[in-house]
Design a protein around this motif. Structure first.
Motif, PDB file in Angstrom:
ATOM      1  N   CYS A 165      37.692  48.986  27.727  1.00  0.00           N
ATOM      2  CA  CYS A 165      38.722  49.779  28.419  1.00  0.00           C
ATOM      3  C   CYS A 165      40.014  48.991  28.587  1.00  0.00           C
ATOM      4  N   PHE A 211      36.948  42.999  38.604  1.00  0.00           N
ATOM      5  CA  PHE A 211      37.465  44.293  38.159  1.00  0.00           C
ATOM      6  C   PHE A 211      36.434  45.095  37.376  1.00  0.00           C
ATOM      7  N   SER A 259      38.949  50.125  39.797  1.00  0.00           N
ATOM      8  CA  SER A 259      37.994  50.110  38.689  1.00  0.00           C
ATOM      9  C   SER A 259      37.454  51.522  38.517  1.00  0.00           C
ATOM     10  N   GLY A 260      37.643  52.068  37.332  1.00  0.00           N
ATOM     11  CA  GLY A 260      37.217  53.441  37.092  1.00  0.00           C
ATOM     12  C   GLY A 260      36.033  53.512  36.147  1.00  0.00           C
ATOM     13  N   ALA A 318      35.353  54.105  30.837  1.00  0.00           N
ATOM     14  CA  ALA A 318      35.729  53.122  31.857  1.00  0.00           C
ATOM     15  C   ALA A 318      37.227  52.932  31.780  1.00  0.00           C
ATOM     16  N   GLY A 319      37.797  52.352  32.837  1.00  0.00           N
ATOM     17  CA  GLY A 319      39.234  52.098  32.776  1.00  0.00           C
ATOM     18  C   GLY A 319      39.774  51.477  34.045  1.00  0.00           C
ATOM     19  N   GLY A 320      40.892  50.791  33.909  1.00  0.00           N
ATOM     20  CA  GLY A 320      41.605  50.244  35.059  1.00  0.00           C
ATOM     21  C   GLY A 320      42.722  51.195  35.429  1.00  0.00           C
TER      22      GLY A 320
END
Lengths: 63, 409
Positions: free
Chosen positions: A14, A49, B190-191, B271-273
């Motif tokens: 990501c 994170f 945080s995703g 997912a991802g920020g």
């Protein structure tokens, strides 16, 4: 010395860890996470994170 | 037909020089590209992935107003579901429902939506290149004068009067151009998300938000329907303070809600920020502009970035075209973008960021207390940066929250 390490089988690429790395030590190259061990200072931002647990701090093996 | 050997190591139709080079074919980049191309300037958009729009890192919600601003009606093929309201759940389970009576937003299919934006930009004359990564900037007398791209194992220099970074949270080029876009951990959520099928929702026209530090510290869990029995089910949590991974929180919550997910299947994992703060005062350099997630222009409360990114893309396009017409793409000239953006969007987002700073300090019993004191319109206003003095007035009713009220000043 401890450095950040990526676990590719867990990682979804990501790129969020690239954005939070204060040392500019992480890149997303060919959709894979690449860590510059020289720049990494073991701060753990990427580990905290990572949404999936694909980053860890690991003992660097002597090359 | 051209004679001779075709060189498959060179991107098709690549030129050595463009008026504008844009890094990244997400919504911000493609929207910016379209408006610049429509003014007759040459534009190249470089996308490092093999497919524009995939993989998604997004809950895919966008307001109808934002779509209309881009000239779409909401009836396009990229719309998966129209949304006419939402359910909000306080940590104690108390339910709030808002229904607008008509479609206010859409859950889109990013794999199609991003392509639509690219199709429309290409139709206007922009040139797109996939699997082409920008690896460095070119400089002429200190000023940005183009980029170095990598296609396969080959590198090419491409000159440009202006380079736009719309490269997302993982972008490194803006940093090379001298803009520190590094995200502080405190300013990133945080995703993690599943696209699920065969889940049970009471109304597929509503979004669902679940609050609580137990289930999603400094964030929320969402269900964004993409049809009657399909939805994005995701979580965003603060990168500081959470004791577990986003995936752990989400998996646990799904396990605890068999009435929704008992029969559901996972169709996709994302997912991802999410940059929920750290707005940049100065988003330009000589011959360079940064927009979208790369510039942290995301709503700090709900984490939505498509409206903000495309709007920033439009404003950047307007300023860049003016600068190109006047032959001045200096830092000073491009800085008009800063002024425009801060006036139209930045000041509001700054207020919303302060609200985020308050909410992240609230415990569950505080959130429950607020849920009793507020009505749903207040929540909508706050997320839009409006009427925050009302929140401050309610906070000071609880002695331990008085300090937080001062953040909102």
């Amino acid at each position: 010395m401890m450095v950040a390490k990526n676990i590719p089988s867990v990682c979804l690429s990501c790129g969020g860890c690239v954005g939070v790395c204060p040392q500019d030590a992480i890149s997303l190259k060919d959709m894979k996470i690449v860590i510059d061990k020289e720049k990494c200072n073991n701060c753990g931002a990427c580990v905290r994170f990572c949404p999936v647990g694909a980053m860890k701090l690991d003992e660097e093996r002597g090359d | 037909m051209k004679s001779g050997v075709i060189d498959i190591t060179r991107p098709v139709n690549l030129k050595d020089e463009y008026d504008v080079v844009i890094i990244g074919a997400g919504p911000a980049g493609s929207r910016c590209a379209r408006l610049i191309a429509e003014e007759g300037f040459s534009v190249a958009v470089f996308e490092k992935r093999a497919e524009i729009g995939a993989p998604k890192r997004c809950a895919e919600g966008i307001g109808v107003k934002a779509l209309q601003r881009m000239g779409y009606t909401g009836n396009e093929r990229f719309v998966a579901q129209h949304i006419d309201g939402f359910y909000l759940y306080a940590p104690n389970g108390k339910e709030f429902m808002v229904e607008y009576g008509s479609s206010q937003g859409c859950v889109v299919e990013r794999k199609v939506f991003d392509k639509f934006l690219a199709y429309d930009a290409a139709k206007a004359g922009a040139s797109f290149f996939t699997r082409t990564e920008v690896v460095d900037v070119l400089r002429d007398d200190g000023k940005i004068s183009g980029v170095v791209i990598r296609y396969g194992e080959e590198e090419f220099e491409v000159k440009a009067k202006v380079v736009v970074s719309a490269e997302g949270i993982e972008g490194k080029i803006a940093r090379k151009a001298g803009i520190d876009t590094t995200n502080k951990l405190i300013n990133v959520d945080s995703g993690y998300q599943y696209e699920m099928a065969n889940l049970t929702m009471k109304d597929p026209k509503k979004l669902y938000f679940y609050l609580g530090n137990e289930i999603a510290p400094r964030g929320y869990i969402w269900i964004f329907p993409k049809g009657e029995y399909v939805a994005n089910v995701g979580i965003g949590i603060g990168g500081v303070g959470a004791t577990k991974k986003a995936k752990e929180y989400l998996d646990a919550w799904i396990e605890n809600h068999p009435e929704i997910f008992g029969e559901a299947s996972i169709i996709e994992e994302n997912a991802g920020g999410i940059p929920v703060g750290g707005l940049l005062e100065d988003m330009v350099r000589d011959g360079f502009v940064v927009i979208g997630d790369a510039a942290h222009t995301v709503n700090p409360i709900h984490g939505g970035g498509m409206d903000e990114g495309t709007k920033a893309g439009e404003m950047a396009a307007r300023v860049i075209c003016e600068c190109l017409e006047q032959g001045d793409v200096s830092h000073n000239a491009l800085a008009k973008f800063n002024k425009l953006w801060w006036k139209e969007r930045g000041e509001k987002l700054k207020r919303v960021e302060k609200l985020r700073q308050v909410i992240e300090k609230l415990r569950d019993d505080d959130l429950n207390f607020l849920a009793e004191e507020l009505d749903v319109q207040d929540v909508i206003d706050f997320a839009g940066g409006k009427n925050l003095t009302k929140l401050a007035k309610i906070l000071i009713k609880r002695p331990k929250l008085i300090k937080l009220a001062t953040i909102l000043r």
